[in-house]
Design a protein around this motif. Sequence first.
Motif, PDB file in Angstrom:
ATOM      1  N   ILE A 240       0.830  -1.203   0.000  1.00 21.27           N
ATOM      2  CA  ILE A 240       0.000   0.000   0.000  1.00 21.27           C
ATOM      3  C   ILE A 240       0.865   1.254   0.000  1.00 21.27           C
ATOM      4  O   ILE A 240       0.574   2.236  -0.706  1.00 21.27           O
ATOM      5  CB  ILE A 240      -0.958  -0.006   1.204  1.00 21.27           C
ATOM      6  N   ALA A 241       1.955   1.228   0.772  1.00 26.67           N
ATOM      7  CA  ALA A 241       2.863   2.386   0.807  1.00 26.67           C
ATOM      8  C   ALA A 241       3.434   2.661  -0.577  1.00 26.67           C
ATOM      9  O   ALA A 241       3.517   3.825  -1.012  1.00 26.67           O
ATOM     10  CB  ALA A 241       3.984   2.135   1.813  1.00 26.67           C
ATOM     11  N   THR A 242       3.830   1.604  -1.284  1.00 28.08           N
ATOM     12  CA  THR A 242       4.340   1.767  -2.653  1.00 28.08           C
ATOM     13  C   THR A 242       3.244   2.299  -3.571  1.00 28.08           C
ATOM     14  O   THR A 242       3.492   3.163  -4.428  1.00 28.08           O
ATOM     15  CB  THR A 242       4.875   0.430  -3.181  1.00 28.08           C
ATOM     16  N   ARG A 243       2.042   1.806  -3.387  1.00 25.43           N
ATOM     17  CA  ARG A 243       0.903   2.258  -4.204  1.00 25.43           C
ATOM     18  C   ARG A 243       0.648   3.751  -3.981  1.00 25.43           C
ATOM     19  O   ARG A 243       0.398   4.494  -4.928  1.00 25.43           O
ATOM     20  CB  ARG A 243      -0.337   1.450  -3.821  1.00 25.43           C
ATOM     21  N   MET A 244       0.713   4.183  -2.750  1.00 23.78           N
ATOM     22  CA  MET A 244       0.494   5.600  -2.458  1.00 23.78           C
ATOM     23  C   MET A 244       1.611   6.460  -3.035  1.00 23.78           C
ATOM     24  O   MET A 244       1.368   7.589  -3.473  1.00 23.78           O
ATOM     25  CB  MET A 244       0.357   5.813  -0.953  1.00 23.78           C
ATOM     26  N   ALA A 245       2.835   5.923  -3.049  1.00 27.13           N
ATOM     27  CA  ALA A 245       3.935   6.664  -3.673  1.00 27.13           C
ATOM     28  C   ALA A 245       3.643   6.913  -5.145  1.00 27.13           C
ATOM     29  O   ALA A 245       3.985   7.972  -5.688  1.00 27.13           O
ATOM     30  CB  ALA A 245       5.243   5.897  -3.505  1.00 27.13           C
ATOM     31  N   GLY A 246       2.991   5.944  -5.788  1.00 28.01           N
ATOM     32  CA  GLY A 246       2.604   6.118  -7.186  1.00 28.01           C
ATOM     33  C   GLY A 246       1.573   7.210  -7.388  1.00 28.01           C
ATOM     34  O   GLY A 246       1.434   7.749  -8.489  1.00 28.01           O
TER      35      GLY A 246
END
Length: 470
Positions: free
Chosen positions: A154-160
């Motif tokens: 999720i953290a990576t997704r939010m970075a996107g």
Amino acid sequence: MLLLTLAPDAPQPLYRQIAEQIAARIEAGTLAAGEDLPSSRSLATRLGVNRSTVCRAYGELLASGHLISRIGGRTTVREPLARPGRREPPSPARPALTRPVRSGDIDFRPLAPDPRLAPLDALRRAFNATLREEGRTLLDYGDARGYAPLRAWIATRMAGLGAPRSSDEILLCHGVQHALDLLLRSRVRPGDAVCVEDPGYSALLPLLARHGARAVGIPVTEDGMDLAALSRALAATRPALIYTMPNFQNPTGVTTGIAHREALLGLARAHSVPVVEDGFSEELKYFGRAVPPLAALDSGETVIHLGTFSKLLSPGLRVGWIAAPAGQIASLAALRRDTELCGNPLAEAALYRFCRSGGLDRLLRRLHAEYRRRMQCLLRAARTHLPAAGIRTTRPLGGFVFWVELDLPPDQETGLLDAFAAAGVHVAPGTPSRVEAPHGCAFRLSIAQCDEDAITTGLQRIGSVLRARL
């Protein structure tokens, strides 16, 4: 003095007894429009019940349209709604009772994604593989913050999305409603104000009442939350939180632009008030350019971002998240640990496997194609079948919902929805979404579980009823 008689041994819950007795007095005119009710604390003391019982009763009455929360913390009887030709005191508008859905009826009320689109086989494989490979570990208690690999995903997704977070800045929860409950428990004290959209997310209003908080309604315009009204409310009430849904807002479908988002954040920072951003269905954009979430525009610790898988996969999975600074996440995790120890490690791990394999992205492509067609169909059908005069509608850029306001007295809303039901179509009433007394009738349509044929037929039926009334 408000005199109520409770029967602790009766099968009916105490909060319901309180709510129904107050409602009966309002409808009989014993409690007049504009009259203040006792605070939840004082009424609870007088009745000898827990304060949360009174808060729940007040929450029911706020949601049903009997009461209204006003700036300054007062809970008052809603203003009367005129009924021409009637001599007795009018009753406030109340949301329609649940109406039975018959064969052939069209139901525009559900917000859960269409189960016909659910990736059942892929989810089954993810659960089976997760049990086979990690079952012994996942059947034990887990981290109160949630399954670590899913938090990292999720953290990576939010970075996107332009809002980078670490896994320590993510807390998994049972959906947005659970996230809101945790935040209110940690940040809101009885009597605190919370600025909310009006009309807005109806399930938030009873939750606020249960926590002893008061909702301060900020009107929603075609551009989003009215920032001038928000500025006045911030100065007058010093709220604990601002709650907003900037993408495809429920119930209006309105999406705010980047200038509006920056201005809202500026106001929040100037008054040192945190903003709770409800992501709801933020990945379901069909038209126009994407706008960064508030979390991506926040350079400090102003925004608390909420997300959910419920509006993409299934509400039955009960997995959502809170994205906030690590210190806040640690505090929320401690609060959660005190009440439920942890979440559902098995479901979280299976969901991670599904997402990691590309299952969510494949599903999103399918949902975008399907719901884009449905929304286009709804907008065409609205132009074709709804009356041109006496009506205002929104033009959503994504999500599920479509809002209709009518030039009819608000006390006609329940009768209107009854007429729709008699014609074989069901919509969500507007009144439960209101904080302040409405000036007219309104209702919400959702395309979540209606295909194009149902949408077209449903709008034809709605249009026929409206032409006979407007």
